[in-house]
Design a protein around this motif. Structure first.
Motif, PDB file in Angstrom:
ATOM      1  N   ASN A   4       0.816  -1.210   0.000  1.00  0.00           N
ATOM      2  CA  ASN A   4       0.000   0.000   0.000  1.00  0.00           C
ATOM      3  C   ASN A   4       0.847   1.256   0.000  1.00  0.00           C
ATOM      4  O   ASN A   4       1.904   1.321   0.606  1.00  0.00           O
ATOM      5  CB  ASN A   4      -0.892   0.007   1.249  1.00  0.00           C
ATOM      6  N   LYS A   5       0.321   2.265  -0.684  1.00  0.00           N
ATOM      7  CA  LYS A   5       0.979   3.564  -0.688  1.00  0.00           C
ATOM      8  C   LYS A   5      -0.065   4.651  -0.449  1.00  0.00           C
ATOM      9  O   LYS A   5      -1.242   4.481  -0.717  1.00  0.00           O
ATOM     10  CB  LYS A   5       1.699   3.804  -2.015  1.00  0.00           C
ATOM     11  N   SER A   6       0.368   5.791   0.039  1.00  0.00           N
ATOM     12  CA  SER A   6      -0.537   6.915   0.240  1.00  0.00           C
ATOM     13  C   SER A   6       0.233   8.199  -0.003  1.00  0.00           C
ATOM     14  O   SER A   6       1.457   8.214   0.005  1.00  0.00           O
ATOM     15  CB  SER A   6      -1.105   6.905   1.667  1.00  0.00           C
ATOM     16  N   GLN A   7      -0.500   9.283  -0.239  1.00  0.00           N
ATOM     17  CA  GLN A   7       0.126  10.568  -0.528  1.00  0.00           C
ATOM     18  C   GLN A   7       0.691  11.182   0.754  1.00  0.00           C
ATOM     19  O   GLN A   7       0.006  11.251   1.772  1.00  0.00           O
ATOM     20  CB  GLN A   7      -0.906  11.517  -1.146  1.00  0.00           C
ATOM     21  N   PRO A   8       1.935  11.628   0.738  1.00  0.00           N
ATOM     22  CA  PRO A   8       2.528  12.224   1.939  1.00  0.00           C
ATOM     23  C   PRO A   8       1.972  13.604   2.218  1.00  0.00           C
ATOM     24  O   PRO A   8       1.509  14.309   1.317  1.00  0.00           O
ATOM     25  CB  PRO A   8       4.012  12.288   1.595  1.00  0.00           C
ATOM     26  N   GLN A   9       2.021  14.007   3.493  1.00  0.00           N
ATOM     27  CA  GLN A   9       1.582  15.331   3.892  1.00  0.00           C
ATOM     28  C   GLN A   9       2.661  15.963   4.772  1.00  0.00           C
ATOM     29  O   GLN A   9       3.365  15.266   5.484  1.00  0.00           O
ATOM     30  CB  GLN A   9       0.293  15.250   4.725  1.00  0.00           C
ATOM     31  N   PHE A 112       4.678  -3.431   4.299  1.00  0.00           N
ATOM     32  CA  PHE A 112       4.853  -4.871   4.169  1.00  0.00           C
ATOM     33  C   PHE A 112       3.585  -5.499   3.587  1.00  0.00           C
ATOM     34  O   PHE A 112       2.481  -5.068   3.912  1.00  0.00           O
ATOM     35  CB  PHE A 112       5.100  -5.500   5.537  1.00  0.00           C
ATOM     36  N   PRO A 113       3.725  -6.525   2.736  1.00  0.00           N
ATOM     37  CA  PRO A 113       2.538  -7.251   2.283  1.00  0.00           C
ATOM     38  C   PRO A 113       1.909  -7.993   3.461  1.00  0.00           C
ATOM     39  O   PRO A 113       2.619  -8.640   4.238  1.00  0.00           O
ATOM     40  CB  PRO A 113       3.085  -8.211   1.222  1.00  0.00           C
ATOM     41  N   TYR A 129      13.792  -2.978  15.026  1.00  0.00           N
ATOM     42  CA  TYR A 129      12.672  -3.539  15.801  1.00  0.00           C
ATOM     43  C   TYR A 129      11.325  -2.840  15.558  1.00  0.00           C
ATOM     44  O   TYR A 129      10.305  -3.514  15.389  1.00  0.00           O
ATOM     45  CB  TYR A 129      13.035  -3.463  17.288  1.00  0.00           C
ATOM     46  N   PRO A 130      11.257  -1.494  15.538  1.00  0.00           N
ATOM     47  CA  PRO A 130       9.965  -0.797  15.521  1.00  0.00           C
ATOM     48  C   PRO A 130       8.989  -1.193  14.419  1.00  0.00           C
ATOM     49  O   PRO A 130       7.813  -1.458  14.719  1.00  0.00           O
ATOM     50  CB  PRO A 130      10.363   0.687  15.432  1.00  0.00           C
ATOM     51  N   PRO A 131       9.377  -1.227  13.127  1.00  0.00           N
ATOM     52  CA  PRO A 131       8.358  -1.530  12.116  1.00  0.00           C
ATOM     53  C   PRO A 131       7.773  -2.936  12.238  1.00  0.00           C
ATOM     54  O   PRO A 131       6.635  -3.180  11.836  1.00  0.00           O
ATOM     55  CB  PRO A 131       9.106  -1.353  10.788  1.00  0.00           C
ATOM     56  N   LEU A 132       8.547  -3.870  12.817  1.00  0.00           N
ATOM     57  CA  LEU A 132       8.032  -5.224  12.974  1.00  0.00           C
ATOM     58  C   LEU A 132       7.034  -5.325  14.118  1.00  0.00           C
ATOM     59  O   LEU A 132       6.178  -6.221  14.127  1.00  0.00           O
ATOM     60  CB  LEU A 132       9.187  -6.210  13.175  1.00  0.00           C
ATOM     61  N   TRP A 133       7.123  -4.419  15.070  1.00  0.00           N
ATOM     62  CA  TRP A 133       6.120  -4.377  16.145  1.00  0.00           C
ATOM     63  C   TRP A 133       4.743  -4.062  15.572  1.00  0.00           C
ATOM     64  O   TRP A 133       3.747  -4.733  15.878  1.00  0.00           O
ATOM     65  CB  TRP A 133       6.499  -3.346  17.201  1.00  0.00           C
ATOM     66  N   TYR A 134       4.674  -3.042  14.742  1.00  0.00           N
ATOM     67  CA  TYR A 134       3.417  -2.659  14.088  1.00  0.00           C
ATOM     68  C   TYR A 134       2.944  -3.786  13.168  1.00  0.00           C
ATOM     69  O   TYR A 134       1.757  -4.145  13.145  1.00  0.00           O
ATOM     70  CB  TYR A 134       3.635  -1.357  13.328  1.00  0.00           C
ATOM     71  N   LEU A 135       3.877  -4.401  12.437  1.00  0.00           N
ATOM     72  CA  LEU A 135       3.524  -5.473  11.517  1.00  0.00           C
ATOM     73  C   LEU A 135       2.932  -6.674  12.248  1.00  0.00           C
ATOM     74  O   LEU A 135       1.903  -7.219  11.822  1.00  0.00           O
ATOM     75  CB  LEU A 135       4.770  -5.897  10.735  1.00  0.00           C
ATOM     76  N   GLN A 136       3.573  -7.105  13.336  1.00  0.00           N
ATOM     77  CA  GLN A 136       3.091  -8.305  14.015  1.00  0.00           C
ATOM     78  C   GLN A 136       1.691  -8.119  14.585  1.00  0.00           C
ATOM     79  O   GLN A 136       0.919  -9.072  14.676  1.00  0.00           O
ATOM     80  CB  GLN A 136       4.082  -8.754  15.096  1.00  0.00           C
ATOM     81  N   ASP A 190       7.464 -20.446   6.301  1.00  0.00           N
ATOM     82  CA  ASP A 190       7.328 -20.284   4.850  1.00  0.00           C
ATOM     83  C   ASP A 190       7.359 -18.815   4.410  1.00  0.00           C
ATOM     84  O   ASP A 190       7.191 -18.511   3.236  1.00  0.00           O
ATOM     85  CB  ASP A 190       6.061 -20.964   4.323  1.00  0.00           C
ATOM     86  N   LEU A 191       7.598 -17.912   5.369  1.00  0.00           N
ATOM     87  CA  LEU A 191       7.674 -16.492   5.041  1.00  0.00           C
ATOM     88  C   LEU A 191       8.501 -15.778   6.103  1.00  0.00           C
ATOM     89  O   LEU A 191       8.305 -16.007   7.302  1.00  0.00           O
ATOM     90  CB  LEU A 191       6.273 -15.876   4.967  1.00  0.00           C
ATOM     91  N   VAL A 192       9.420 -14.919   5.661  1.00  0.00           N
ATOM     92  CA  VAL A 192      10.265 -14.148   6.573  1.00  0.00           C
ATOM     93  C   VAL A 192      10.087 -12.658   6.299  1.00  0.00           C
ATOM     94  O   VAL A 192      10.058 -12.231   5.140  1.00  0.00           O
ATOM     95  CB  VAL A 192      11.756 -14.535   6.427  1.00  0.00           C
ATOM     96  N   TYR A 193       9.970 -11.884   7.367  1.00  0.00           N
ATOM     97  CA  TYR A 193      10.018 -10.422   7.290  1.00  0.00           C
ATOM     98  C   TYR A 193      11.220  -9.976   8.122  1.00  0.00           C
ATOM     99  O   TYR A 193      11.440 -10.503   9.224  1.00  0.00           O
ATOM    100  CB  TYR A 193       8.770  -9.775   7.883  1.00  0.00           C
ATOM    101  N   SER A 194      11.970  -9.003   7.625  1.00  0.00           N
ATOM    102  CA  SER A 194      13.143  -8.567   8.370  1.00  0.00           C
ATOM    103  C   SER A 194      13.349  -7.063   8.278  1.00  0.00           C
ATOM    104  O   SER A 194      12.920  -6.412   7.327  1.00  0.00           O
ATOM    105  CB  SER A 194      14.403  -9.282   7.858  1.00  0.00           C
ATOM    106  N   CYS A 195      14.040  -6.525   9.305  1.00  0.00           N
ATOM    107  CA  CYS A 195      14.441  -5.116   9.300  1.00  0.00           C
ATOM    108  C   CYS A 195      15.624  -4.969  10.239  1.00  0.00           C
ATOM    109  O   CYS A 195      15.614  -5.509  11.352  1.00  0.00           O
ATOM    110  CB  CYS A 195      13.293  -4.208   9.749  1.00  0.00           C
TER     111      CYS A 195
END
Length: 265
Positions: A4-9, A112-113, A129-136, A190-195
């Motif tokens: 997903n994408k959105s217009q910045p402000q 992230f998908p 660590y931070p973006p994966l907290w929101y993702l999980q 079967d899927l990995v997300y990393s940062c």
């Protein structure tokens, strides 16, 4: 899987709460319900401390560039920025308190998908660590998750399933990538997300490529503009004989790790 994408402000928002963490880490919270609806896990904001005219003398010595900071949390517009004090820009943010203003541009980049019915391994290092907290929080209801996080020492680790520290002061001693192959096999991942730092992402990508595991990574990069104009954050993406530079701030920060040409960094 659509990213997903959105217009910045460009915005100015008051900090409504400041949260202290271990070492040089802290969280700045703002509240904006409309903005919260536009944010996705993996996106980031360019943020900068705002100073009043009364602070003009100090303002002249502050960095003029914004700092790219991932969205740590977003609960109906309660948006958190998890930050580590490492330089002049983050030191200026460190001085802020509740009621002070933040200047923001965002949300920026892709997310992230989001998936369902998968066995997922989250891998983070340091300030990754931070973006994966929101993702999980988005994934946990519909997937099986296991999260492994690494840091230099005890002050660099936060809640997760498995901790690694380079100095052995907490959890397992070593680099966080040392246990990935074993975890993938044991938990049938079967899927990995990393940062995290680029060397960590590269090693993680080597492992997932060898095991033919789908892997999306959020890449950390220095950004001058954060909106795709300066190309200062471009990285090589594609195939060995057919590749191009893509911007971390615009086409990223989330990429298919198997498409990043790590040997050209």
């Amino acid at each position: 899987m659509k990213m997903n994408k959105s217009q910045p402000q460009f915005l100015e928002r008051a900090i409504y709460f400041r949260e202290e963490l271990s070492g040089d880490y802290f969280i700045l919270w703002i509240w904006d319900e409309a903005l919260g609806k536009k944010c996705q896990p993996g996106q980031f904001f360019q943020i900068r401390a705002h100073y009043s005219i009364a602070d003009a003398e100090e303002t002249r010595s502050l960095p003029k560039l914004f700092k790219p900071i991932s969205i740590y949390d977003n609960a109906e517009g309660r948006i958190g920025f998890f930050i580590k004090k490492v330089g002049a820009g983050t030191n200026a943010l460190y001085k802020l308190k509740a009621g002070d203003l933040l200047e923001l541009i965002g949300p920026l980049g892709n997310g992230f998908p989001l998936v369902t019915g998968r066995k997922i391994l989250l891998v983070s290092g340091g300030i990754g660590y931070p973006p994966l907290w929101y993702l999980q929080k988005k994934l946990i209801k519909h997937n099986l998750l296991y999260w492994v996080h690494g840091g230099s020492g005890q002050s660099d680790v936060f809640p997760c399933d498995e901790v690694w520290t380079e100095d052995g002061s907490f959890g397992k001693k070593g680099m966080v990538t040392e246990g990935i192959s074993k975890l993938i096999a044991e938990k049938k991942i079967d899927l990995v997300y990393s940062c995290g730092p680029v060397p960590m992402l590269k090693e993680c990508a080597i492992i997932t490529t060898e095991l033919n595991i789908e892997h999306y990574c959020s890449i950390e990069a220095y950004m001058a503009c954060g909106i795709g104009v300066c190309y200062g954050c471009a990285i090589p993406v594609g195939q060995e004989n057919d590749w191009n530079y893509l911007r971390v701030c615009k086409e990223g920060p989330v990429f298919n790790a198997g498409e990043v040409l790590w040997n050209k960094f």
